[in-house]
Design a protein around this motif. Structure first.
Motif, PDB file in Angstrom:
ATOM      1  N   PHE A   1       0.873  -1.182   0.000  1.00  0.00           N
ATOM      2  CA  PHE A   1       0.000   0.000   0.000  1.00  0.00           C
ATOM      3  C   PHE A   1       0.897   1.215   0.000  1.00  0.00           C
ATOM      4  O   PHE A   1       2.050   1.147   0.398  1.00  0.00           O
ATOM      5  CB  PHE A   1      -0.954  -0.002   1.205  1.00  0.00           C
ATOM      6  CG  PHE A   1      -0.285   0.143   2.545  1.00  0.00           C
ATOM      7  CD1 PHE A   1       0.192  -0.958   3.221  1.00  0.00           C
ATOM      8  CD2 PHE A   1      -0.150   1.402   3.140  1.00  0.00           C
ATOM      9  CE1 PHE A   1       0.810  -0.827   4.460  1.00  0.00           C
ATOM     10  CE2 PHE A   1       0.457   1.528   4.392  1.00  0.00           C
ATOM     11  CZ  PHE A   1       0.943   0.414   5.046  1.00  0.00           C
ATOM     12  N   ALA A   2       0.349   2.322  -0.494  1.00  0.00           N
ATOM     13  CA  ALA A   2       1.108   3.551  -0.634  1.00  0.00           C
ATOM     14  C   ALA A   2       2.433   3.241  -1.355  1.00  0.00           C
ATOM     15  O   ALA A   2       2.430   2.578  -2.379  1.00  0.00           O
ATOM     16  CB  ALA A   2       1.322   4.209   0.723  1.00  0.00           C
ATOM     17  N   MET A   3       3.569   3.680  -0.809  1.00  0.00           N
ATOM     18  CA  MET A   3       4.833   3.407  -1.518  1.00  0.00           C
ATOM     19  C   MET A   3       5.563   2.247  -0.855  1.00  0.00           C
ATOM     20  O   MET A   3       6.767   2.130  -0.970  1.00  0.00           O
ATOM     21  CB  MET A   3       5.708   4.664  -1.560  1.00  0.00           C
ATOM     22  CG  MET A   3       6.377   5.071  -0.281  1.00  0.00           C
ATOM     23  SD  MET A   3       5.222   5.381   1.060  1.00  0.00           S
ATOM     24  CE  MET A   3       6.331   5.965   2.303  1.00  0.00           C
ATOM     25  N   LEU A   4       4.806   1.387  -0.212  1.00  0.00           N
ATOM     26  CA  LEU A   4       5.420   0.270   0.496  1.00  0.00           C
ATOM     27  C   LEU A   4       5.131  -1.024  -0.245  1.00  0.00           C
ATOM     28  O   LEU A   4       4.171  -1.113  -1.000  1.00  0.00           O
ATOM     29  CB  LEU A   4       4.868   0.216   1.921  1.00  0.00           C
ATOM     30  CG  LEU A   4       5.053   1.540   2.651  1.00  0.00           C
ATOM     31  CD1 LEU A   4       4.223   1.587   3.908  1.00  0.00           C
ATOM     32  CD2 LEU A   4       6.513   1.766   2.963  1.00  0.00           C
TER      33      LEU A   4
END
Lengths: 495, 669
Positions: B69-72
């Motif tokens: 999720f997000a930049m992970l």
């Protein structure tokens, strides 16, 4: 396309009215279940037709209502409100299901109030006109007041009045803020309007910095008292713990305070007279709420009061992340609202079953329940672990985003919140150890485990906590889109 | 090779086994044990094949990544470091699972047991092959959860429930430090990169390592001294490792963790939990290399822990507790080994990990032998044992093999020796190098003294348990073959693994940070930290090479005299009247100091009390305002009948009226 935003208010409201007219518990429960499932269906329809990649208002409807006063009927859904509507639409039918095992006086009123509450809360989320917003905001008080006052614990009278008066006073202050912004803008533009988005845009043109701050703080007070944030939280422990389980869960779903922060406060914030000071205050209140709630939870002997204080602690992340004012911290704060609603539902339902089946909520009077209530123990463990921030469950995603991304902006307040993490683990594990593990306390007599409706309701919520903990994107993506827009406003104003 | 594409299955298979066993194990034979056994066996095969591939070509690391999720992201990174750990964990865990079929056969909740150990293994495997720091942390926490569930497996026992809570909370203190480290790191990376970079997974190890020079250049002022952010971050990471790997002062949970089934202890101590902290430091070792102050802290804490735990090991009477203190002590050696990176650079990872793997074999063996004894005779108090070798010959022989490995018996300068000999002596010799090179002699002194005590306590255990005459009326029989076969296999590894792999192992691990995934220039990292690296020349004084063996033999001799020949009456020394004995036996009063004084006295008592006082004050302000309000309301009692339906009507009407009024006034004005 269906006018979903309107229907989401109307359907539960109509079912509430019909449920009120029923005679027996079975009729009332069945109708309430059907009504909340219909709302869930509508929500699903809305979700499937929702575009997560844009921050604009969707399912928008607007018409003149009271033109004389500039009041419009104006509703819509975006990435700020959608996740909260989903939360409400999912938990309400499960709450009806859960409550089926409990026999109460006046079941028609009981179930009607649950649906009325749903209509009111969704009403707040979809309203785009301050007038409607305020009406629905105040309407949420009524079902909760009755829930506590009629079906609550021993101190229900005191708790219900305290809650009502406290939050009502806060609402009135907020109302002053609404009038303030509306009339100040009237002076600027010569048009009276209560359109939320319009007024937020106009807010920057108000000349007096002092007036701007006064308006902002009046609104902020209304929202912080509802969240509630330290030091405006003292209505919460009494109200949450005296409420019947269904009431506690309805309180948990009442995410309107945090919603106000994202919908109204953050877009206005950059244009206030002293945004940096306000950010500091919000950050401080958020960080302190996290630690303070955790410390008090550690001191509680009553399981439900412990959960109530833990709620104060968790909602501190919402204020803290909002104050961080970067895309990911605001998204984390929004996600915390969503996650907290699910997790606290499990926790209050667990406490409710324990109270009902053993006759006590005092942690030291329990003991060894795990051997008698294995199903409850597994589900409760999921709730407790999620609440203490275990990765893989929703609480971690929210807390990680808030802590990590707020740190660059407000490191001191994040450190305050970090101090609470061990304490948070402490009171959860302490409660589990004393209540559930160890030798069974024979004084409690024979104790039943969860029955089928309870198991189904609670297990489904637990699965959602796991699902969104592993895969937050279905709701997180739209939050990020809208947080980006909010933060973009702040960046444009140089905050 | 197609097999690499299956790498993600290594943790996923045991995780699936958890789900299946948890829900359906009750209706299966032996609690569904076959499911996790097959899953872990499959994971072992995949790990082994990948490792063999890597051995042939160390450049071919396995990497897989998907967005989370997000930049992970979630991802797989199998380089030599991870490969060695994966093989060790799957192999040891597999043997422990097989052994547990016999050991847990009488337990009614065995399906829950196998489900939880499968999840435990899955979490540890995910931790090892993670390609980013966040997934590592997530798995780290899941490992903690599983240990909580397993230590408290017999939850109706109050002591087990208490021990589980203590383990979780103590390690949680470390976890918060680790998390804080990740938070500081992320926030710094965002500053350096100027926002969230497009299209990169920010917390992947190769990303993090590429920013080491910038991180090292960032300075913070703490109490008047300039400290680089890298030092802060690595120390916070090490804080996490201190909790998980039972280093002083967060080691207090580990001896109590004996409350679970003995097989759980074996898993925790050998394969799945305590090594996570060592692995964390090894995994992020390039960061530590550029922060030599942190490495020095690691060396001192590790060396001190090795000695400190060993002193308590010599007085414990519970067979499992001796082993628990032994684990703490050996983990201290591994940490010390890593800390030696301050002089020997990246070689330290190989030195430390070599001991980690050897230790896994002989410590798992020691626990399983202890379990075998307990299973058969029903007590863990060594004072009630004696002469067990006669009834349990296989257990006695295998446990003695493990003791020889633990005490590090072997002949310097040859390839004759037990596994522990090769790895522990390497650490001690390099500690000597640290002293010679930097003047920090204490870690070396600690490690030598600890070696002496190690030999004393482990042979004390062997002699008290297996030799002499029975000191109580225990029955007992040798354990079934499902238990003794794993013992024999592990004994083989404890004796010969070190000697066979001695040179290959270290050079294999040295490839870890110079492969195509994380290409780090080691020399420049050390230069960032401002120090030079040296290498063992092989010209150390002969005495230094032989000293570890000499102290080990001395320890054996002491135990032989005291506990086999019983030449000295210990009644006077080993009594509560002897203050030193009492201090050791009471474990330096740590329980009193940490739990009762610090946790309860300060945190719980004072702060929470203050918070409650504040809360009462806030609440009473609210209440007194409302009393005034209610009193005013009394005057208007006719209006406020308490029927709140009317509130709603009145309220809405009132609001509307108010708006109309204001509007009218505005119009007039």
């Amino acid at each position: 396309m269906l006018p979903v935003a309107s229907l989401l208010i109307l359907v539960p409201l109509i079912f509430a009215a019909v449920t009120f007219l029923t005679k027996t518990k079975d009729q009332a429960a069945t109708l309430a279940f059907a009504g909340s499932l219909a709302t869930l269906g509508l929500t699903l329809y809305a979700y499937l037709n929702f575009d997560s990649s844009t921050a604009v208002m969707q399912f928008f409807e607007s018409m003149e209502w009271i033109p004389f006063l500039g009041i419009k009927y104006s509703v819509g859904i975006d990435g700020i409100s959608m996740p909260l509507i989903i939360l409400n639409a999912i938990v309400t039918p499960l709450l009806v299901l859960y409550s089926y095992s409990e026999d109460r006086e006046a079941p028609n009123r009981f179930y009607a109030l649950i649906l009325a509450m749903q209509a009111a809360v969704i009403g707040v989320f979809v309203s785009l006109d301050f007038f409607m917003f305020y009406i629905f905001w105040e309407l949420t008080l009524i079902p909760l007041f009755f829930m506590v006052n009629i079906w609550g614990g021993e101190k229900r009278k005191h708790a219900s009045y305290k809650f009502f008066i406290y939050t009502h006073v806060a609402s009135l202050v907020m109302l002053l803020g609404i009038f303030g912004i509306s009339f100040a803008c009237l002076q600027q533009t010569g048009v009276l309007s209560f359109d939320i988005r319009e007024l937020i845009t106009q807010f920057q043109f108000i000349e007096s910095g002092g007036l701007k701050d006064a308006i902002f703080l009046a609104l902020l007070f209304g929202f912080l008292a509802k969240i509630p944030s330290f030091p405006f939280h003292s209505w919460l422990p009494d109200a949450y713990s005296e409420a019947p389980t269904a009431g506690s869960v309805l309180f948990v779903l009442l995410k309107i305070g945090g919603y106000g922060l994202f919908r109204i406060m953050l877009p206005m914030l950059p244009n206030t007279g002293s945004p940096d000071l306000i950010i500091m205050v919000m950050g401080l209140l958020g960080g302190v709420s996290v630690l303070y709630g955790a410390l008090l939870a550690l001191r509680q002997k009553d399981l439900k009061r412990m959960i109530a204080y833990s709620s104060v602690s968790h909602m501190g992340y919402v204020t803290l992340g909002a104050a961080g004012l970067v895309t990911m911290s605001v998204s984390g704060a929004m996600f915390q609202q969503f996650s907290h609603g699910l997790i606290m539902s499990i926790m209050f339902m667990s406490a409710g079953v324990i109270h009902r089946n053993t006759g006590t909520r005092i942690i030291n009077e329990l003991g060894g329940l795990a051997s008698k209530m294995p199903k409850l123990t597994v589900i409760m463990m999921v709730g407790f672990m999620a609440s203490l921030g275990l990765p893989g469950l929703t609480g971690f995603i929210a807390e990680f985003l808030v802590l990590t991304f707020t740190f660059g902006e407000l490191p001191g307040f994040v450190v305050i919140a970090l101090l609470a993490i061990v304490i948070t683990a402490g009171y959860h594990l302490w409660a589990m150890q004393r209540a559930m593990f160890g030798v069974y306390n024979e004084k409690l007599g024979p104790v039943a485990d969860l029955d089928f409706p309870q198991t189904l309701a609670m297990a489904l919520i637990a699965l959602l906590v796991l699902y969104f903990g592993l895969n937050p994107s279905p709701v997180l993506d739209m939050m990020i889109t809208n947080s980006n827009a909010i933060v973009g406003l702040a960046a444009a104003a140089g905050v | 090779m197609a097999l690499e594409n299956l790498a993600f299955l290594i943790p996923v298979l045991p995780a699936l086994a958890f789900v299946i066993t948890f829900f359906f194990g009750k209706n299966m034979k032996s609690g569904g044990a076959i499911v996790p056994i097959l899953a872990i066996a499959a994971s072992f095969v995949i790990s082994l094949m990948i490792t063999l591939g890597l051995l042939a070509n160390p450049e071919e690391v396995v990497t897989q990544s998907v967005s989370w999720f997000a930049m992970l992201n979630l991802g797989v990174l199998i380089d030599p470091l991870a490969a060695v750990m994966l093989c060790m964990v799957t192999f040891v865990s597999l043997l422990i699972h097989i052994y547990a079929v016999g050991y847990m056969s009488h337990d009614p909740a065995k399906s829950r047991y196998f489900a939880e150990t499968a999840l435990f293994t899955a979490a540890m495997l995910s931790l090892i092959l993670s390609d980013n720091i966040l997934q590592l942390f997530v798995s780290w926490e899941l490992v903690g959860l599983c240990s909580y569930l397993l230590i408290g497996f017999w939850f109706t026992k109050p002591s087990a429930a208490a021990a589980a809570k203590k383990a979780f909370l103590t390690t949680r203190i470390g976890d918060v430090m680790f998390l804080t480290g990740i938070i500081v790191l992320t926030s710094d990376l965002l500053k350096i990169a100027g926002g969230i970079p497009e299209g990169v997974y920010l917390l992947r190890f190769n990303e993090i390592f590429s920013y080491i020079p910038e991180l090292s250049a960032m300075q913070a002022n703490i109490f008047g001294t300039e400290v680089s952010h890298l030092t802060i971050i690595t120390l916070l990471f090490f804080g996490g490792a201190v909790g998980k790997s039972g280093q002083f002062p967060l080691h207090v949970w580990l001896p109590d963790a004996m409350e679970g089934p003995t097989t759980v202890s074996a898993l925790i101590h050998a394969a799945t939990m305590v090594t996570a902290g060592v692995y964390l430091v090894a995994r992020t070792f390039p960061m530590f290399l550029a922060a030599p102050d942190s490495l020095m802290v690691v060396a001192y804490v590790g060396g001190f822990t090795a000695l400190f735990a060993a002193t308590m090991g010599i007085v414990m009477n519970d067979i499992k507790r001796v082993l628990a203190f032994s684990t703490i002590s050996q983990l201290g050696y591994m940490m010390l080994g890593l800390g030696l990176g301050a002089t020997i650079g990246m070689e330290a990872v190989g030195v430390s990990l070599f001991h980690l793997v050897n230790h896994a074999f002989f410590k798992a063996l020691l626990f399983l032998c202890a379990g075998s004894v307990i299973h058969a005779v029903g007590t863990h108090d060594m004072r009630e044992l004696g002469g067990v070798a006669k009834v349990m010959p296989i257990t006695a022989v295998t446990m003695t093999a493990a003791a020889l490995a633990l005490s590090g018996m072997g002949i310097p300068g040859t390839s004759i020796g037990t596994s522990g000999f090769f790895s522990k002596d390497a650490i001690i010799e390099n500690a000597y190098l640290l002293g010679e090179h930097s003047g920090n002699w204490l870690p070396y002194v600690f490690s030598i003294l600890a070696a002496l005590l190690t030999s004393v306590y482990i042979f004390r255990l062997i002699f008290m348990t297996f030799t002499g005459k029975p000191r109580s009326n225990y029955g007992g029989h040798e354990s079934p073959s499902s238990m003794t076969i794993p013992l024999a296999i592990l004994a083989g590894f404890a004796l010969v693994f070190g000697g066979l792999t001695q040179t290959g192992f270290m050079s294999f691990l040295e490839e870890t940070f110079s492969n195509n995934f994380v290409n780090v220039d080691i020399g420049s990292l050390a230069a960032l930290g401002g120090y030079e690296l040296v290498h063992a020349t092989g010209h150390e004084p002969l005495f230094i090479l032989w000293l570890p063996l000499i102290v080990a033999l001395a320890g054996l001799g002491i135990s032989f005299v005291l506990y086999y020949m019983r030449a000295v009456d210990l009644g006077g020394i080993a009594s509560e009247k002897n203050p030193i004995y009492k201090l050791l036996y009471r474990r330096y009063y740590q329980h009193e100091l940490f739990t009762e004084f610090f946790s309860i006295g300060i945190v719980y008592g004072v702060i929470a009390f203050l918070a409650q006082v504040v809360d009462v004050i806030i609440d009473s302000i609210v209440e007194s305002i409302s009393i005034v309000t209610v009193a005013a309301g009394e005057a208007l009692k006719r209006v406020q009948t308490g029927v709140v339906q009317t509130y709603a009507t009145v309220m809405i009407a009132g609001v509307s009226l108010l708006i109309i009024l204001v509007k009218l006034i505005m119009e007039v004005l």
